[in-house]
Design a protein around this motif. Structure first.
Motif, PDB file in Angstrom:
ATOM      1  N   ASP A 122      -3.049  16.172  26.441  1.00 40.85           N
ATOM      2  CA  ASP A 122      -2.297  14.922  26.349  1.00 40.85           C
ATOM      3  C   ASP A 122      -1.425  14.690  27.576  1.00 40.85           C
ATOM      4  N   LYS A 123      -0.791  15.792  28.060  1.00 37.29           N
ATOM      5  CA  LYS A 123       0.127  15.680  29.193  1.00 37.29           C
ATOM      6  C   LYS A 123      -0.006  16.906  30.084  1.00 37.29           C
ATOM      7  N   VAL A 124       0.473  16.763  31.314  1.00 38.33           N
ATOM      8  CA  VAL A 124       0.441  17.854  32.280  1.00 38.33           C
ATOM      9  C   VAL A 124       1.811  17.977  32.928  1.00 38.33           C
ATOM     10  N   LEU A 125       2.336  19.206  32.955  1.00 37.56           N
ATOM     11  CA  LEU A 125       3.589  19.484  33.648  1.00 37.56           C
ATOM     12  C   LEU A 125       3.298  20.470  34.768  1.00 37.56           C
ATOM     13  N   LEU A 126       3.601  20.074  35.987  1.00 36.19           N
ATOM     14  CA  LEU A 126       3.273  20.839  37.182  1.00 36.19           C
ATOM     15  C   LEU A 126       4.416  21.778  37.556  1.00 36.19           C
ATOM     16  N   SER A 127       4.079  23.014  37.928  1.00 38.84           N
ATOM     17  CA  SER A 127       5.094  24.014  38.261  1.00 38.84           C
ATOM     18  C   SER A 127       5.446  24.025  39.746  1.00 38.84           C
ATOM     19  N   GLN A 128       5.404  22.868  40.371  1.00 36.88           N
ATOM     20  CA  GLN A 128       5.852  22.687  41.745  1.00 36.88           C
ATOM     21  C   GLN A 128       6.087  21.193  41.929  1.00 36.88           C
ATOM     22  N   PRO A 129       6.684  20.783  43.051  1.00 36.26           N
ATOM     23  CA  PRO A 129       7.076  19.376  43.153  1.00 36.26           C
ATOM     24  C   PRO A 129       5.939  18.371  43.021  1.00 36.26           C
ATOM     25  N   SER A 147       9.480  10.036  29.899  1.00 39.20           N
ATOM     26  CA  SER A 147       8.967   8.951  29.075  1.00 39.20           C
ATOM     27  C   SER A 147       7.678   9.389  28.408  1.00 39.20           C
ATOM     28  N   SER A 148       7.509   9.000  27.169  1.00 38.22           N
ATOM     29  CA  SER A 148       6.286   9.337  26.447  1.00 38.22           C
ATOM     30  C   SER A 148       5.069   8.657  27.060  1.00 38.22           C
ATOM     31  N   GLN A 149       5.296   7.628  27.878  1.00 38.19           N
ATOM     32  CA  GLN A 149       4.190   6.896  28.481  1.00 38.19           C
ATOM     33  C   GLN A 149       3.636   7.585  29.717  1.00 38.19           C
ATOM     34  N   GLN A 150       4.351   8.568  30.248  1.00 37.84           N
ATOM     35  CA  GLN A 150       3.897   9.248  31.461  1.00 37.84           C
ATOM     36  C   GLN A 150       3.034  10.444  31.092  1.00 37.84           C
ATOM     37  N   PRO A 151       1.839  10.564  31.668  1.00 35.06           N
ATOM     38  CA  PRO A 151       0.980  11.704  31.332  1.00 35.06           C
ATOM     39  C   PRO A 151       1.154  12.907  32.257  1.00 35.06           C
ATOM     40  N   ILE A 152       1.728  12.708  33.464  1.00 36.08           N
ATOM     41  CA  ILE A 152       1.832  13.791  34.435  1.00 36.08           C
ATOM     42  C   ILE A 152       3.226  13.783  35.061  1.00 36.08           C
ATOM     43  N   LEU A 153       3.891  14.925  35.010  1.00 37.84           N
ATOM     44  CA  LEU A 153       5.204  15.080  35.632  1.00 37.84           C
ATOM     45  C   LEU A 153       5.286  16.457  36.281  1.00 37.84           C
ATOM     46  N   SER A 154       6.356  16.650  37.037  1.00 34.16           N
ATOM     47  CA  SER A 154       6.600  17.927  37.703  1.00 34.16           C
ATOM     48  C   SER A 154       7.959  18.460  37.269  1.00 34.16           C
ATOM     49  N   ASN A 327      12.039  29.000  32.243  1.00 35.41           N
ATOM     50  CA  ASN A 327      12.831  28.418  31.156  1.00 35.41           C
ATOM     51  C   ASN A 327      13.016  26.918  31.319  1.00 35.41           C
ATOM     52  N   ARG A 328      13.188  26.458  32.567  1.00 34.51           N
ATOM     53  CA  ARG A 328      13.324  25.015  32.787  1.00 34.51           C
ATOM     54  C   ARG A 328      12.014  24.290  32.472  1.00 34.51           C
ATOM     55  N   MET A 329      10.880  24.909  32.772  1.00 28.24           N
ATOM     56  CA  MET A 329       9.611  24.267  32.413  1.00 28.24           C
ATOM     57  C   MET A 329       9.517  24.045  30.913  1.00 28.24           C
ATOM     58  N   LEU A 330       9.931  25.037  30.151  1.00 26.69           N
ATOM     59  CA  LEU A 330       9.912  24.884  28.699  1.00 26.69           C
ATOM     60  C   LEU A 330      10.888  23.808  28.248  1.00 26.69           C
ATOM     61  N   ASP A 331      12.059  23.736  28.889  1.00 32.02           N
ATOM     62  CA  ASP A 331      13.032  22.692  28.544  1.00 32.02           C
ATOM     63  C   ASP A 331      12.466  21.306  28.803  1.00 32.02           C
ATOM     64  N   VAL A 332      11.855  21.134  29.978  1.00 31.81           N
ATOM     65  CA  VAL A 332      11.290  19.823  30.314  1.00 31.81           C
ATOM     66  C   VAL A 332      10.178  19.459  29.332  1.00 31.81           C
ATOM     67  N   ALA A 333       9.296  20.409  29.061  1.00 28.26           N
ATOM     68  CA  ALA A 333       8.191  20.147  28.137  1.00 28.26           C
ATOM     69  C   ALA A 333       8.714  19.749  26.764  1.00 28.26           C
ATOM     70  N   SER A 334       9.710  20.463  26.280  1.00 31.97           N
ATOM     71  CA  SER A 334      10.260  20.184  24.957  1.00 31.97           C
ATOM     72  C   SER A 334      10.890  18.789  24.899  1.00 31.97           C
ATOM     73  N   HIS A 335      11.744  18.468  25.862  1.00 26.01           N
ATOM     74  CA  HIS A 335      12.398  17.156  25.870  1.00 26.01           C
ATOM     75  C   HIS A 335      11.383  16.017  26.017  1.00 26.01           C
ATOM     76  N   TRP A 336      10.392  16.257  26.850  1.00 30.58           N
ATOM     77  CA  TRP A 336       9.370  15.237  27.105  1.00 30.58           C
ATOM     78  C   TRP A 336       8.589  14.925  25.846  1.00 30.58           C
ATOM     79  N   LEU A 337       8.117  15.935  25.162  1.00 35.64           N
ATOM     80  CA  LEU A 337       7.265  15.724  23.994  1.00 35.64           C
ATOM     81  C   LEU A 337       8.049  15.255  22.777  1.00 35.64           C
ATOM     82  N   GLN A 338       9.335  15.545  22.743  1.00 36.86           N
ATOM     83  CA  GLN A 338      10.159  15.022  21.642  1.00 36.86           C
ATOM     84  C   GLN A 338      10.292  13.513  21.702  1.00 36.86           C
ATOM     85  N   LYS A 339       9.987  12.931  22.855  1.00 34.46           N
ATOM     86  CA  LYS A 339      10.070  11.467  22.978  1.00 34.46           C
ATOM     87  C   LYS A 339       8.861  10.777  22.364  1.00 34.46           C
ATOM     88  N   GLN A 340       7.825  11.535  22.026  1.00 32.28           N
ATOM     89  CA  GLN A 340       6.654  10.937  21.387  1.00 32.28           C
ATOM     90  C   GLN A 340       6.874  10.760  19.886  1.00 32.28           C
TER      91      GLN A 340
END
Length: 340
Positions: A122-129, A147-154, A327-340
Protein backbone atom coordinates in the motif's frame (compact mmCIF):
# COMPACT_ATOMS: atom_id res chain seq x y z
CA UNK A 1 -7.30 2.07 8.89
CA UNK A 2 -9.35 0.85 11.87
CA UNK A 3 -7.58 1.45 15.19
CA UNK A 4 -7.69 -2.26 16.13
CA UNK A 5 -6.19 -3.45 12.84
CA UNK A 6 -2.64 -4.76 12.85
CA UNK A 7 -0.26 -2.70 10.73
CA UNK A 8 1.45 -5.21 8.45
CA UNK A 9 5.07 -4.32 7.69
CA UNK A 10 7.40 -5.73 5.07
CA UNK A 11 11.15 -5.01 5.11
CA UNK A 12 13.07 -4.92 1.85
CA UNK A 13 16.76 -5.16 2.65
CA UNK A 14 17.60 -6.80 5.97
CA UNK A 15 20.95 -5.14 6.67
CA UNK A 16 21.90 -2.85 9.53
CA UNK A 17 18.77 -0.69 9.43
CA UNK A 18 16.38 -3.49 8.44
CA UNK A 19 17.47 -5.66 11.36
CA UNK A 20 17.41 -2.72 13.78
CA UNK A 21 13.84 -1.93 12.71
CA UNK A 22 12.72 -5.46 13.53
CA UNK A 23 14.62 -5.49 16.84
CA UNK A 24 13.27 -2.08 17.82
CA UNK A 25 9.73 -3.23 17.15
CA UNK A 26 10.13 -6.15 19.57
CA UNK A 27 12.13 -4.25 22.18
CA UNK A 28 9.74 -1.29 22.34
CA UNK A 29 6.15 -1.12 23.56
CA UNK A 30 5.46 2.06 21.55
CA UNK A 31 4.01 0.28 18.52
CA UNK A 32 1.96 -2.71 19.72
CA UNK A 33 -0.24 -2.68 16.61
CA UNK A 34 2.67 -3.15 14.20
CA UNK A 35 3.93 -6.52 12.97
CA UNK A 36 6.60 -7.53 10.47
CA UNK A 37 5.00 -10.09 8.14
CA UNK A 38 7.57 -10.34 5.35
CA UNK A 39 11.26 -9.75 4.65
CA UNK A 40 13.02 -9.73 1.31
CA UNK A 41 16.78 -10.20 1.62
CA UNK A 42 19.13 -11.97 -0.83
CA UNK A 43 21.13 -13.61 2.01
CA UNK A 44 20.27 -17.19 3.00
CA UNK A 45 17.77 -17.78 5.77
CA UNK A 46 20.25 -19.41 8.18
CA UNK A 47 22.46 -16.32 8.07
CA UNK A 48 19.44 -14.04 8.42
CA UNK A 49 18.37 -15.90 11.56
CA UNK A 50 21.89 -15.88 13.01
CA UNK A 51 22.37 -12.13 12.51
CA UNK A 52 18.96 -11.52 14.02
CA UNK A 53 19.91 -13.46 17.15
CA UNK A 54 23.40 -12.05 17.58
CA UNK A 55 24.58 -8.51 16.92
CA UNK A 56 28.06 -7.15 17.60
CA UNK A 57 26.69 -3.66 18.25
CA UNK A 58 23.34 -4.16 19.96
CA UNK A 59 23.86 -7.52 21.65
CA UNK A 60 21.67 -10.61 21.71
CA UNK A 61 18.10 -10.26 20.54
CA UNK A 62 15.76 -10.69 23.56
CA UNK A 63 13.31 -12.94 21.72
CA UNK A 64 13.33 -16.45 20.33
CA UNK A 65 14.45 -16.78 16.72
CA UNK A 66 13.83 -19.96 14.73
CA UNK A 67 13.45 -21.15 11.15
CA UNK A 68 10.45 -23.03 9.76
CA UNK A 69 10.81 -23.82 6.07
CA UNK A 70 11.03 -20.46 4.30
CA UNK A 71 9.81 -18.55 7.34
CA UNK A 72 11.53 -16.74 10.19
CA UNK A 73 9.81 -17.26 13.54
CA UNK A 74 10.16 -14.48 16.12
CA UNK A 75 8.50 -15.68 19.32
CA UNK A 76 5.14 -16.83 17.93
CA UNK A 77 5.18 -14.51 14.92
CA UNK A 78 5.63 -15.97 11.43
CA UNK A 79 7.58 -13.87 8.92
CA UNK A 80 7.74 -14.92 5.27
CA UNK A 81 11.24 -14.54 3.82
CA UNK A 82 12.11 -14.18 0.14
CA UNK A 83 15.52 -13.73 -1.46
CA UNK A 84 15.12 -11.54 -4.54
CA UNK A 85 17.93 -9.20 -5.56
CA UNK A 86 15.82 -7.13 -7.96
CA UNK A 87 12.56 -5.31 -7.31
CA UNK A 88 11.33 -6.79 -10.59
CA UNK A 89 10.88 -10.14 -8.83
CA UNK A 90 9.51 -9.01 -5.47
CA UNK A 91 5.91 -10.08 -4.82
CA UNK A 92 4.04 -8.76 -1.77
CA UNK A 93 0.63 -10.07 -2.87
CA UNK A 94 0.58 -12.90 -0.32
CA UNK A 95 1.78 -10.95 2.73
CA UNK A 96 -0.20 -7.83 1.69
CA UNK A 97 1.78 -5.30 3.73
CA UNK A 98 0.28 -1.95 4.56
CA UNK A 99 3.78 -0.54 4.24
CA UNK A 100 7.17 -1.62 2.89
CA UNK A 101 10.22 -0.24 4.65
CA UNK A 102 12.75 0.07 1.83
CA UNK A 103 16.07 -0.45 3.61
CA UNK A 104 18.43 -1.69 0.89
CA UNK A 105 20.02 1.71 0.32
CA UNK A 106 19.88 1.06 -3.43
CA UNK A 107 16.82 3.06 -4.49
CA UNK A 108 16.19 6.80 -4.40
CA UNK A 109 13.77 7.43 -7.29
CA UNK A 110 9.99 7.47 -7.04
CA UNK A 111 9.67 5.38 -10.22
CA UNK A 112 11.80 2.65 -8.68
CA UNK A 113 9.86 2.60 -5.42
CA UNK A 114 6.54 2.40 -7.23
CA UNK A 115 7.51 -1.17 -8.05
CA UNK A 116 6.71 -2.05 -4.43
CA UNK A 117 3.20 -0.67 -4.96
CA UNK A 118 2.80 -2.68 -8.15
CA UNK A 119 3.96 -5.75 -6.22
CA UNK A 120 1.14 -5.42 -3.69
CA UNK A 121 2.19 -2.92 -1.02
CA UNK A 122 0.00 0.00 0.00
CA UNK A 123 2.81 2.40 0.93
CA UNK A 124 6.59 2.67 0.85
CA UNK A 125 8.84 4.36 3.41
CA UNK A 126 12.42 4.91 2.26
CA UNK A 127 15.34 4.66 4.69
CA UNK A 128 17.25 7.52 3.07
CA UNK A 129 16.33 10.97 1.76
CA UNK A 130 15.38 9.98 -1.77
CA UNK A 131 15.01 12.30 -4.75
CA UNK A 132 12.25 14.87 -5.23
CA UNK A 133 9.27 14.65 -5.32
CA UNK A 134 9.68 12.16 -2.42
CA UNK A 135 9.09 14.13 0.78
CA UNK A 136 11.47 13.59 3.72
CA UNK A 137 9.73 13.36 7.10
CA UNK A 138 11.53 14.17 10.37
CA UNK A 139 9.56 13.39 13.51
CA UNK A 140 9.24 16.44 15.73
CA UNK A 141 9.44 18.84 12.80
CA UNK A 142 7.24 18.12 9.79
CA UNK A 143 5.20 15.01 10.52
CA UNK A 144 2.13 17.17 9.83
CA UNK A 145 2.94 16.63 6.15
CA UNK A 146 2.01 12.96 6.47
CA UNK A 147 -1.05 12.24 4.37
CA UNK A 148 -2.99 9.07 3.71
CA UNK A 149 -3.05 10.09 0.04
CA UNK A 150 0.73 9.80 -0.36
CA UNK A 151 2.02 6.34 -1.31
CA UNK A 152 5.78 7.02 -1.03
CA UNK A 153 7.70 8.98 1.61
CA UNK A 154 11.16 9.09 3.12
CA UNK A 155 12.30 9.04 6.76
CA UNK A 156 15.12 11.40 5.68
CA UNK A 157 18.59 10.45 6.95
CA UNK A 158 20.00 9.66 10.37
CA UNK A 159 21.98 12.91 10.24
CA UNK A 160 18.94 15.00 9.26
CA UNK A 161 16.94 13.46 12.08
CA UNK A 162 19.75 14.31 14.48
CA UNK A 163 20.58 17.89 13.57
CA UNK A 164 17.44 19.51 12.12
CA UNK A 165 15.57 19.56 15.46
CA UNK A 166 18.58 21.34 17.00
CA UNK A 167 18.67 23.81 14.13
CA UNK A 168 14.92 24.47 14.47
CA UNK A 169 15.24 25.21 18.19
CA UNK A 170 18.23 27.52 17.80
CA UNK A 171 16.67 29.36 14.88
CA UNK A 172 13.48 29.88 16.86
CA UNK A 173 15.41 31.34 19.78
CA UNK A 174 18.33 33.15 18.13
CA UNK A 175 17.66 33.47 14.34
CA UNK A 176 20.31 31.64 12.34
CA UNK A 177 22.10 33.57 9.60
CA UNK A 178 24.48 30.83 8.39
CA UNK A 179 26.19 27.69 9.58
CA UNK A 180 28.57 24.81 9.01
CA UNK A 181 27.93 21.21 10.07
CA UNK A 182 30.56 18.52 10.49
CA UNK A 183 29.33 14.96 10.82
CA UNK A 184 31.68 12.60 12.66
CA UNK A 185 30.23 9.28 11.59
CA UNK A 186 31.12 5.71 12.52
CA UNK A 187 32.31 3.42 9.73
CA UNK A 188 29.79 2.08 7.23
CA UNK A 189 29.56 -0.90 4.90
CA UNK A 190 30.56 1.10 1.83
CA UNK A 191 34.09 1.10 3.28
CA UNK A 192 36.52 -1.85 3.07
CA UNK A 193 38.20 -3.56 6.01
CA UNK A 194 41.53 -3.25 4.18
CA UNK A 195 42.51 -1.08 1.20
CA UNK A 196 40.58 -2.35 -1.81
CA UNK A 197 39.15 -1.42 -5.20
CA UNK A 198 35.95 -0.67 -3.39
CA UNK A 199 34.55 2.62 -4.63
CA UNK A 200 34.93 5.37 -7.22
CA UNK A 201 35.53 7.77 -4.31
CA UNK A 202 39.23 7.11 -3.77
CA UNK A 203 39.01 7.93 -0.06
CA UNK A 204 36.54 5.05 0.29
CA UNK A 205 39.09 2.64 -1.09
CA UNK A 206 41.01 2.98 2.17
CA UNK A 207 40.71 0.73 5.22
CA UNK A 208 37.85 1.81 7.50
CA UNK A 209 39.64 0.91 10.74
CA UNK A 210 42.89 2.67 9.97
CA UNK A 211 42.01 6.30 9.24
CA UNK A 212 39.66 9.22 9.68
CA UNK A 213 38.22 9.51 6.18
CA UNK A 214 36.46 12.55 4.67
CA UNK A 215 33.43 11.62 2.54
CA UNK A 216 30.86 13.55 0.52
CA UNK A 217 27.54 14.51 2.08
CA UNK A 218 24.30 16.01 0.75
CA UNK A 219 23.18 17.09 4.22
CA UNK A 220 23.25 20.82 3.48
CA UNK A 221 20.76 20.53 0.62
CA UNK A 222 18.66 18.11 2.65
CA UNK A 223 18.20 20.62 5.46
CA UNK A 224 16.38 22.98 3.12
CA UNK A 225 13.94 20.24 2.12
CA UNK A 226 12.97 19.78 5.77
CA UNK A 227 13.32 23.37 7.00
CA UNK A 228 12.60 25.62 3.98
CA UNK A 229 13.59 28.75 5.93
CA UNK A 230 17.09 27.28 6.29
CA UNK A 231 17.63 26.63 2.57
CA UNK A 232 21.08 27.77 1.36
CA UNK A 233 22.19 28.80 4.86
CA UNK A 234 24.43 25.78 5.56
CA UNK A 235 27.53 24.04 4.34
CA UNK A 236 28.34 20.51 5.50
CA UNK A 237 31.20 18.04 5.58
CA UNK A 238 31.46 14.49 6.87
CA UNK A 239 34.23 12.38 8.37
CA UNK A 240 34.13 8.60 8.87
CA UNK A 241 35.93 7.44 12.01
CA UNK A 242 37.06 3.92 13.08
CA UNK A 243 34.18 3.13 15.44
CA UNK A 244 31.41 0.59 14.86
CA UNK A 245 28.44 2.70 15.94
CA UNK A 246 27.30 6.04 17.42
CA UNK A 247 28.18 9.26 15.64
CA UNK A 248 28.33 12.95 16.45
CA UNK A 249 27.51 16.21 14.73
CA UNK A 250 29.22 19.52 15.34
CA UNK A 251 27.01 22.48 14.49
CA UNK A 252 28.54 25.95 14.17
CA UNK A 253 26.17 28.82 13.44
CA UNK A 254 26.17 32.60 13.21
CA UNK A 255 23.07 34.12 14.78
CA UNK A 256 21.48 37.56 14.63
CA UNK A 257 22.17 38.60 18.23
CA UNK A 258 24.70 37.75 20.90
CA UNK A 259 24.04 34.59 22.86
CA UNK A 260 25.64 32.81 25.81
CA UNK A 261 26.33 29.21 26.78
CA UNK A 262 23.55 29.46 29.35
CA UNK A 263 20.88 30.79 26.99
CA UNK A 264 21.77 28.23 24.30
CA UNK A 265 21.73 25.29 26.69
CA UNK A 266 18.55 26.47 28.37
CA UNK A 267 16.76 26.65 25.01
CA UNK A 268 17.90 23.16 24.04
CA UNK A 269 17.09 21.72 27.47
CA UNK A 270 13.57 23.15 27.42
CA UNK A 271 12.91 21.71 23.97
CA UNK A 272 14.27 18.29 25.01
CA UNK A 273 11.91 18.28 28.00
CA UNK A 274 9.03 19.83 26.09
CA UNK A 275 7.80 19.62 22.50
CA UNK A 276 10.74 17.47 21.36
CA UNK A 277 10.74 14.99 24.23
CA UNK A 278 11.80 11.56 23.01
CA UNK A 279 13.26 13.11 19.85
CA UNK A 280 15.89 15.51 21.20
CA UNK A 281 17.97 14.58 24.22
CA UNK A 282 20.07 16.73 26.53
CA UNK A 283 22.93 15.65 28.77
CA UNK A 284 25.28 17.51 31.07
CA UNK A 285 27.25 14.37 31.95
CA UNK A 286 30.83 13.93 30.63
CA UNK A 287 30.03 10.93 28.40
CA UNK A 288 31.72 9.28 25.42
CA UNK A 289 30.20 7.95 22.21
CA UNK A 290 29.77 4.37 23.48
CA UNK A 291 27.45 5.65 26.23
CA UNK A 292 24.86 6.48 23.57
CA UNK A 293 24.80 3.04 21.96
CA UNK A 294 21.20 1.79 21.69
CA UNK A 295 19.79 5.25 22.51
CA UNK A 296 16.50 5.72 20.65
CA UNK A 297 16.54 9.54 20.64
CA UNK A 298 17.35 11.21 17.33
CA UNK A 299 20.12 13.30 18.87
CA UNK A 300 21.46 14.17 22.31
CA UNK A 301 22.99 17.58 22.98
CA UNK A 302 26.26 17.41 24.94
CA UNK A 303 25.76 20.49 27.09
CA UNK A 304 29.31 20.48 28.39
CA UNK A 305 30.60 20.96 24.85
CA UNK A 306 28.53 24.05 24.01
CA UNK A 307 30.69 27.03 23.07
CA UNK A 308 29.59 30.60 22.37
CA UNK A 309 31.60 33.59 21.16
CA UNK A 310 29.46 36.65 20.51
CA UNK A 311 27.12 35.66 17.69
CA UNK A 312 28.86 32.33 17.01
CA UNK A 313 27.33 29.22 18.59
CA UNK A 314 28.92 25.77 18.50
CA UNK A 315 27.15 22.67 19.81
CA UNK A 316 27.92 18.94 19.79
CA UNK A 317 25.12 16.41 19.32
CA UNK A 318 25.50 12.62 19.70
CA UNK A 319 23.31 10.04 17.96
CA UNK A 320 23.12 6.29 17.54
CA UNK A 321 23.05 6.30 13.76
CA UNK A 322 21.44 2.83 13.62
CA UNK A 323 19.10 2.49 16.57
CA UNK A 324 17.69 6.01 16.66
CA UNK A 325 16.98 6.01 12.94
CA UNK A 326 15.28 2.60 13.05
CA UNK A 327 13.00 3.87 15.81
CA UNK A 328 12.16 6.99 13.81
CA UNK A 329 11.20 4.85 10.82
CA UNK A 330 8.72 3.00 12.99
CA UNK A 331 7.39 6.31 14.34
CA UNK A 332 6.87 7.71 10.85
CA UNK A 333 5.22 4.50 9.64
CA UNK A 334 2.88 4.41 12.63
CA UNK A 335 1.80 8.06 12.37
CA UNK A 336 1.39 7.80 8.61
CA UNK A 337 -0.82 4.73 8.64
CA UNK A 338 -2.94 6.00 11.52
CA UNK A 339 -4.14 8.70 9.13
CA UNK A 340 -5.89 6.07 7.01
Amino acid sequence: MASAEVIRIAINGYGRIGRCVLRALYESDHHPAMQVVAINEPADLATIAHLTKYDSTHGRFPATVEIDGSHLLINDDVIAVSHHESLDNVDWSVSQPHIVLECTGHYTLEAELQMHLAAGADKVLLSQPGMAPIKPIVMGLNQQLLSSQQPILSAASCTSNCITPVIAVLNRCFTIESGVITTIHSAMNDQPVIDAYHHTDLRKTRAAGQSIIPVDTELASGIGRILPDMADKFEARALRVPTINVSAMELSIVVADKASVETVNNALREAALGDLIGILGYSDEPLASCDYNHDARSGIVDAGQTRVSGRIINVLVWFDNEWAYANRMLDVASHWLQKQ
